[in-house]
Design an enzyme around this catalytic site. Structure first.
Site, PDB file in Angstrom:
ATOM      1  N   ARG A   8     -25.883 -15.976  21.238  1.00  0.00           N
ATOM      2  CA  ARG A   8     -27.305 -16.262  21.005  1.00  0.00           C
ATOM      3  C   ARG A   8     -27.414 -17.584  20.260  1.00  0.00           C
ATOM      4  O   ARG A   8     -26.850 -17.735  19.171  1.00  0.00           O
ATOM      5  CB  ARG A   8     -27.923 -15.132  20.168  1.00  0.00           C
ATOM      6  CG  ARG A   8     -29.328 -15.425  19.736  1.00  0.00           C
ATOM      7  CD  ARG A   8     -29.956 -14.310  18.889  1.00  0.00           C
ATOM      8  NE  ARG A   8     -31.276 -14.737  18.494  1.00  0.00           N
ATOM      9  CZ  ARG A   8     -31.715 -14.818  17.242  1.00  0.00           C
ATOM     10  NH1 ARG A   8     -30.988 -14.422  16.232  1.00  0.00           N
ATOM     11  NH2 ARG A   8     -32.926 -15.276  16.996  1.00  0.00           N
TER      12      ARG A   8
ATOM     13  N   HIS B  84     -36.408 -21.394  16.629  1.00  0.00           N
ATOM     14  CA  HIS B  84     -35.780 -20.878  15.412  1.00  0.00           C
ATOM     15  C   HIS B  84     -36.054 -21.912  14.317  1.00  0.00           C
ATOM     16  O   HIS B  84     -35.151 -22.526  13.774  1.00  0.00           O
ATOM     17  CB  HIS B  84     -34.289 -20.637  15.650  1.00  0.00           C
ATOM     18  CG  HIS B  84     -33.610 -19.784  14.618  1.00  0.00           C
ATOM     19  ND1 HIS B  84     -32.826 -18.696  14.941  1.00  0.00           N
ATOM     20  CD2 HIS B  84     -33.575 -19.860  13.271  1.00  0.00           C
ATOM     21  CE1 HIS B  84     -32.339 -18.147  13.828  1.00  0.00           C
ATOM     22  NE2 HIS B  84     -32.783 -18.846  12.805  1.00  0.00           N
TER      23      HIS B  84
ATOM     24  N   GLU C  81     -37.993 -14.525  13.862  1.00  0.00           N
ATOM     25  CA  GLU C  81     -38.535 -14.187  12.548  1.00  0.00           C
ATOM     26  C   GLU C  81     -39.828 -14.943  12.225  1.00  0.00           C
ATOM     27  O   GLU C  81     -39.874 -15.719  11.250  1.00  0.00           O
ATOM     28  CB  GLU C  81     -37.494 -14.461  11.454  1.00  0.00           C
ATOM     29  CG  GLU C  81     -36.185 -13.726  11.658  1.00  0.00           C
ATOM     30  CD  GLU C  81     -35.171 -13.973  10.530  1.00  0.00           C
ATOM     31  OE1 GLU C  81     -35.469 -14.759   9.617  1.00  0.00           O
ATOM     32  OE2 GLU C  81     -34.084 -13.368  10.570  1.00  0.00           O
TER      33      GLU C  81
ATOM     34  N   ASN D 122     -33.461  -8.374  13.263  1.00  0.00           N
ATOM     35  CA  ASN D 122     -32.495  -8.967  12.335  1.00  0.00           C
ATOM     36  C   ASN D 122     -32.513  -8.125  11.071  1.00  0.00           C
ATOM     37  O   ASN D 122     -33.541  -8.029  10.396  1.00  0.00           O
ATOM     38  CB  ASN D 122     -32.887 -10.406  11.985  1.00  0.00           C
ATOM     39  CG  ASN D 122     -32.788 -11.339  13.182  1.00  0.00           C
ATOM     40  OD1 ASN D 122     -32.300 -10.948  14.247  1.00  0.00           O
ATOM     41  ND2 ASN D 122     -33.244 -12.562  13.014  1.00  0.00           N
TER      42      ASN D 122
ATOM     43  N   TYR E 157     -30.556  -7.143   7.399  1.00  0.00           N
ATOM     44  CA  TYR E 157     -29.552  -7.538   6.399  1.00  0.00           C
ATOM     45  C   TYR E 157     -29.387  -6.541   5.255  1.00  0.00           C
ATOM     46  O   TYR E 157     -28.329  -6.483   4.652  1.00  0.00           O
ATOM     47  CB  TYR E 157     -29.881  -8.928   5.832  1.00  0.00           C
ATOM     48  CG  TYR E 157     -29.595 -10.021   6.848  1.00  0.00           C
ATOM     49  CD1 TYR E 157     -28.316 -10.561   6.951  1.00  0.00           C
ATOM     50  CD2 TYR E 157     -30.569 -10.463   7.733  1.00  0.00           C
ATOM     51  CE1 TYR E 157     -28.024 -11.530   7.899  1.00  0.00           C
ATOM     52  CE2 TYR E 157     -30.290 -11.440   8.689  1.00  0.00           C
ATOM     53  CZ  TYR E 157     -29.005 -11.961   8.766  1.00  0.00           C
ATOM     54  OH  TYR E 157     -28.719 -12.909   9.712  1.00  0.00           O
TER      55      TYR E 157
ATOM     56  N   GLU F 241     -29.377 -10.211  14.784  1.00  0.00           N
ATOM     57  CA  GLU F 241     -28.646 -10.752  13.642  1.00  0.00           C
ATOM     58  C   GLU F 241     -28.276  -9.633  12.689  1.00  0.00           C
ATOM     59  O   GLU F 241     -29.106  -8.765  12.385  1.00  0.00           O
ATOM     60  CB  GLU F 241     -29.489 -11.754  12.824  1.00  0.00           C
ATOM     61  CG  GLU F 241     -29.673 -13.089  13.450  1.00  0.00           C
ATOM     62  CD  GLU F 241     -30.506 -14.034  12.583  1.00  0.00           C
ATOM     63  OE1 GLU F 241     -30.523 -13.885  11.352  1.00  0.00           O
ATOM     64  OE2 GLU F 241     -31.153 -14.912  13.172  1.00  0.00           O
TER      65      GLU F 241
HETATM   66  O1  IFM Z   1     -29.482 -17.972   8.434  1.00  0.00           O
HETATM   67  C1  IFM Z   1     -30.558 -17.108   8.611  1.00  0.00           C
HETATM   68  C2  IFM Z   1     -31.062 -17.175  10.039  1.00  0.00           C
HETATM   69  O2  IFM Z   1     -31.423 -18.479  10.401  1.00  0.00           O
HETATM   70  C3  IFM Z   1     -32.299 -16.303  10.176  1.00  0.00           C
HETATM   71  N1  IFM Z   1     -32.046 -14.977   9.706  1.00  0.00           N
HETATM   72  C4  IFM Z   1     -31.417 -14.815   8.421  1.00  0.00           C
HETATM   73  C5  IFM Z   1     -30.172 -15.680   8.328  1.00  0.00           C
HETATM   74  C6  IFM Z   1     -29.517 -15.514   6.940  1.00  0.00           C
HETATM   75  O3  IFM Z   1     -30.411 -15.884   5.952  1.00  0.00           O
END
Ligand code: IFM
Length: 455
Positions: free
Chosen positions: A78, A122, A167, A301, A303, A362
């Site tokens: 990606r 992006h 995002e 995405n 985290y 992500e």
């Molecule tokens: O690096 C970023 C990415 O560009 C978008 N999502 C979160 C990642 C980590 O912060």
């Protein structure tokens, strides 16, 4: 050795990057300036004065990078396209050299048997469009459709997986509310940020049919960021903060995309900041129907978890917890490592919105483990982070969630926005002085996962 966890045969194992974070060549071969070029060149905006001017020099080293992907056995990659590299003025004349870079990249990936997943936006908006109001202007949404048309015409015969935006919440809230991201606008009234969010969503809705027309038999979606938002107690205050945090970062985007319009509780919440005394008057007739254009998948995405406690409203409600701040539990971004949250968000998004299909577009962790004396990079915390998150995703799949693929963030260390090069998310180490790349231990482990389709 037999796997304990097996993924379906057609599961797509990938890795992700974004144009500004890796390409460099910020002003080469006719590329126009982006908002991130301008922002990073403004003193004081990025830690240590870092910029993406050279970054990973991927614009020059892309063949080598495809070679590394092949070595890992990636099924998919990606990446995002730099809008000002293709349309330096945001619209109008195409920069053929810029487009050719992506043509060659796509051909190279296909020749290596790696499926390209293209993100159109992006974050690196052409600066000329920002000068006309950026995402706060409806005309930027119109320009995005022209850009989507140009790119999907050029690549649509070979690229079959399209992500319109990455995002949008981050662009709206960090770009036009807090100002810590480009274009750096601070406006706590939400006057500009809400328009930004709307125009990003609208441009997505307009672009979906254009991409489908230009790229037959392709799949089109959008990527949203989502945290696992939890109230620390069932007190009304804690629950309200968790609801508002989820509303701001996720529902404000997901609800309209799935035909529910903007969530009423959030519209009321935002109205209290005073930026829109006449309500959401920038929303025109039909906009909400456009935004709800059916898509083939949602990209998520993920985290970590955001835990909310509001007993002392003067404090940041997320940080004041007696939790072990060890590297197993917290990454160097100061984000909590919370794999169960991945099972949680996958179930929540699927059962609430019923997307046709889900990708984790992500997931990954920032740890700066350097090479040891043998040149190996024993990034055990990252490998463990990935392993526990893959297992969490697998649990969601066993519960019926149609997760079709997983993109590790990131293929390689890169420019981490306002943190510059201080944060390293890559499974491949990058030496920014020499542009040498080294597979970290997590990458070697990931290679075996892909090969065995499990672990
Ligand atoms: O690096 C970023 C990415 O560009 C978008 N999502 C979160 C990642 C980590 O912060």
């Amino acid at each position: 050795m037999k796997n304990k966890i097996n993924f379906p045969n057609d599961f797509i194992w990938g890795a992700a990057t974004a144009s500004y974070q890796i390409e460099g060549a910020w002003n080469k071969h006719g590329k126009g300036e982006s908002t991130w070029d301008r922002f990073a060149h403004t003193p004081g905006k990025i830690l240590n004065g870092d910029t993406g001017d050279t970054a990973n020099d991927h614009y020059r080293l892309w063949k080598k990078d495809i070679g590394l992907m092949k070595k890992l056995g990636l099924k998919a990659y990606r990446f995002s396209i730099s809008w000002p590299r293709v349309l330096p003025a945001g619209r109008g004349k195409v920069n053929q050299k810029g487009l050719d870079f992506y043509n060659k990249l796509v051909d190279g990936l296909l020749a290596a048997n790696i499926t390209p997943f293209v993100t159109l936006e992006h974050w690196d908006l052409p600066q000329v469009l920002e000068d006309e109001g950026g995402w706060t202007a409806r005309s930027t949404a119109e320009a995005f459709v022209e850009y989507a048309d140009v790119v999907s015409r050029a690549l649509g015969d070979r690229v079959k997986n399209w992500i319109t935006h990455n995002e949008p919440a981050v662009v709206a809230w960090l770009g036009y509310e807090t100002g810590v991201h480009a274009p750096g606008i601070k406006d706590p009234t939400y006057a500009l940020a809400l328009k930004t969010a709307h125009h990003l969503l609208l441009s997505h809705g307009w672009a979906v049919p254009v991409i489908r027309r230009n790229s037959p038999n392709s799949e089109v979606g959008i990527t949203l960021n989502i945290g696992w938002k939890v109230a620390a107690s069932n007190s009304k205050m804690d629950m309200d903060i968790a609801r508002l945090d989820d509303g701001k970062w996720f529902r404000w985007f997901a609800d309209p995309l799935y035909g529910r319009g903007y969530p009423a509780d959030m519209a009321e919440h935002f109205s209290s900041f005073g930026g829109h005394p006449n309500g959401l008057d920038f929303v025109k007739a039909d906009d909400m129907a456009v935004i709800a254009a059916p898509t083939d998948f949602i990209g998520l995405n993920y985290y970590g978890r955001n835990l909310h406690r509001s007993t002392d409203p003067g404090n940041d409600p997320q940080i004041d917890f007696p939790m072990p701040k060890t590297p197993e539990h917290w990454t160097e971004m100061d984000w909590e490592n919370f794999p169960d949250g991945l099972t949680g968000i996958l179930s929540r998004v699927y059962f609430d919105y019923l997307p046709r299909k889900v990708y984790i577009t992500e997931n990954g962790a920032s740890y700066s483990t350097p090479p040891d004396e043998h040149g190996n990079i024993p990034d055990v915390y990252r490998a463990n982070y990935l392993k526990t998150h893959f297992a969490a995703a697998h649990r969601a799949m066993q519960a019926g969630i149609p997760l079709a693929g997983y993109f590790v963030w990131s293929l390689m260390d890169n420019f981490e926005w306002s943190f510059g090069y201080s944060q390293r998310f890559g499974i491949i180490w990058v030496n920014y002085e020499t542009q040498e790349r080294i597979l970290k231990d997590s990458a070697k482990w990931y290679r075996t996962v892909i090969k065995r389709n499990g672990f």
